[in-house]
Design an enzyme around this catalytic site. Sequence first.
Site, PDB file in Angstrom:
ATOM      1  N   ASP A 230      22.899  -7.589 -32.463  1.00 44.39           N
ATOM      2  CA  ASP A 230      23.041  -8.900 -31.806  1.00 44.39           C
ATOM      3  C   ASP A 230      22.886  -8.750 -30.298  1.00 44.39           C
ATOM      4  O   ASP A 230      22.197  -9.538 -29.639  1.00 44.39           O
ATOM      5  CB  ASP A 230      24.374  -9.564 -32.192  1.00 44.39           C
ATOM      6  CG  ASP A 230      25.585  -8.644 -32.072  1.00 44.39           C
ATOM      7  OD1 ASP A 230      25.397  -7.433 -31.825  1.00 44.39           O
ATOM      8  OD2 ASP A 230      26.719  -9.137 -32.224  1.00 44.39           O
ATOM      9  N   ASP A 254      12.321  -6.554 -38.390  1.00 44.63           N
ATOM     10  CA  ASP A 254      11.541  -7.766 -38.658  1.00 44.63           C
ATOM     11  C   ASP A 254      11.895  -8.839 -37.623  1.00 44.63           C
ATOM     12  O   ASP A 254      11.023  -9.434 -36.990  1.00 44.63           O
ATOM     13  CB  ASP A 254      11.852  -8.256 -40.079  1.00 44.63           C
ATOM     14  CG  ASP A 254      11.049  -9.484 -40.455  1.00 44.63           C
ATOM     15  OD1 ASP A 254       9.847  -9.530 -40.108  1.00 44.63           O
ATOM     16  OD2 ASP A 254      11.601 -10.395 -41.093  1.00 44.63           O
ATOM     17  N   ASP A 258       9.518 -10.045 -33.999  1.00 44.85           N
ATOM     18  CA  ASP A 258       9.021 -11.397 -33.688  1.00 44.85           C
ATOM     19  C   ASP A 258       9.519 -11.843 -32.307  1.00 44.85           C
ATOM     20  O   ASP A 258       8.783 -12.473 -31.540  1.00 44.85           O
ATOM     21  CB  ASP A 258       9.485 -12.425 -34.737  1.00 44.85           C
ATOM     22  CG  ASP A 258       8.461 -12.624 -35.856  1.00 44.85           C
ATOM     23  OD1 ASP A 258       7.740 -11.660 -36.155  1.00 44.85           O
ATOM     24  OD2 ASP A 258       8.382 -13.736 -36.412  1.00 44.85           O
TER      25      ASP A 258
HETATM   26  C1  IPM Z   1       6.318  -8.922 -41.294  1.00 46.52           C
HETATM   27  C2  IPM Z   1       6.413 -10.135 -42.168  1.00 46.52           C
HETATM   28  C3  IPM Z   1       6.738  -9.681 -43.590  1.00 46.52           C
HETATM   29  C4  IPM Z   1       8.084  -8.967 -43.553  1.00 46.52           C
HETATM   30  C5  IPM Z   1       6.733 -10.808 -44.650  1.00 46.52           C
HETATM   31  C6  IPM Z   1       5.426 -11.547 -44.677  1.00 46.52           C
HETATM   32  C7  IPM Z   1       7.091 -10.298 -46.016  1.00 46.52           C
HETATM   33  O1  IPM Z   1       7.357 -11.019 -41.674  1.00 46.52           O
HETATM   34  O2  IPM Z   1       5.500  -8.031 -41.580  1.00 46.52           O
HETATM   35  O3  IPM Z   1       7.052  -8.853 -40.299  1.00 46.52           O
HETATM   36  O4  IPM Z   1       9.133  -9.613 -43.620  1.00 46.52           O
HETATM   37  O5  IPM Z   1       8.077  -7.732 -43.443  1.00 46.52           O
HETATM   38 MG    MG Z   2       8.131 -10.484 -39.795  1.00 52.28          MG
END
Ligand code: IPM
Ligand code: MG
Length: 372
Positions: A230, A254, A258
């Site tokens: 966090d 993940d 992002d």
């Molecule tokens: C990523 C994507 C994938 C994940 C999905 C599409 C399954 O978000 O590669 O980051 O969660 O790993």
């Molecule tokens: Mg992802």
Amino acid sequence: MSASSSQIAALAGDGIGPEVMREAVNVLRAVEQRFSLALTITEAPVGWAGIDSTGHALSPEVMNLCKKSDAILFGSVGLPDRDGTVPKEQRPERAALLRLRQEFDLYANLRPVRLYPQLAHACPLKAERIADGVDMLVVRELTGGLYFGQPKETTQLADGQRRAVDSMVYTTSEIERIARVAFHEARARRRHVTSVDKANVLESSVLWREVVTQVARDFPDVTLEHMLADNTAMQMLLRPSRFDVLLCENTFGDLLSDEAAALAGSLGMLPSASLGVGGKAGRSFGLYEPAGGTAPDIAGKGIANPIAQILSAALLLRHSLGFADAADAVERAVADAIAAGCRTGDIRAASDAPALSTSEMGQAIVTHLLHS
Ligand code: IPM
Ligand code: MG
């Protein structure tokens, strides 16, 4: 096909996948020309495109193609609108992408995140917070944790409720091998690893922290810090330049990758390499994909940013084929195109020239690759 030709399976998939893949393949063709290499690139359908043409998100034929190949260049799969039409196990995310990650034991996911100085306007942070730049590498564990841990199921309870469980499972060897990748990568960078966990709450994180600390002893030249997940999410927004290599388990990686992509201006800029063991001559077999997904809202319009797919092809050249010079040249061509003012809509400032289409951006990168 010459005997020494490298074999690449090109699996474009759904949404913007085919549009951006076309540009990445063009770049690879230009690499062949400039570096006198022979690449055998075989395209095949996966995801909903696979379901529509073969009945499978990943047919046995396509799996065989992958097994015969030196590397997979992957586009993206998944169209949320169609999710209700097949059982969840057959959805492309699970039946194609996660299946490939598991089948080839692609445990090491590398996501380099770099804000090009000319794209500072596309970063959501204030200028003073990115004055020292953004240049980090997310090393995400990709075959363990919540994604694959057992039990993973939904059951019916006697009182009529349903109960769903995912398990965050890690063994010492799984942690050790991904930690080694992170420390190894740090040596080629700024020699700093931030290991991300929730050791204040999670059993798997307590073990994670112990094993990573142990592995660090083999890399005395690399500094290790532990940071709670966090807090990491917050620190990335406050002072992103403090991060060099971020070592994460599957789910934390993940989420944080992002977030990191937003810092780089657009998800359309972020490539990734998913590496396993094996491959030719000490190289890694790998799957290379943009981190961004299918972007159904802009699919078919010819406006998607192809850079993440092109940079993924560069990572493929470097990690699975051992063509470091060609990889460097592709990365340079991307940087040169950006420096020359080439912008797709996602990275364009109001004061910039009109946005380029997907193919115009691809063509600009090919031109820089061949003529600089
Ligand atoms: C990523 C994507 C994938 C994940 C999905 C599409 C399954 O978000 O590669 O980051 O969660 O790993
Ligand atoms: Mg992802």
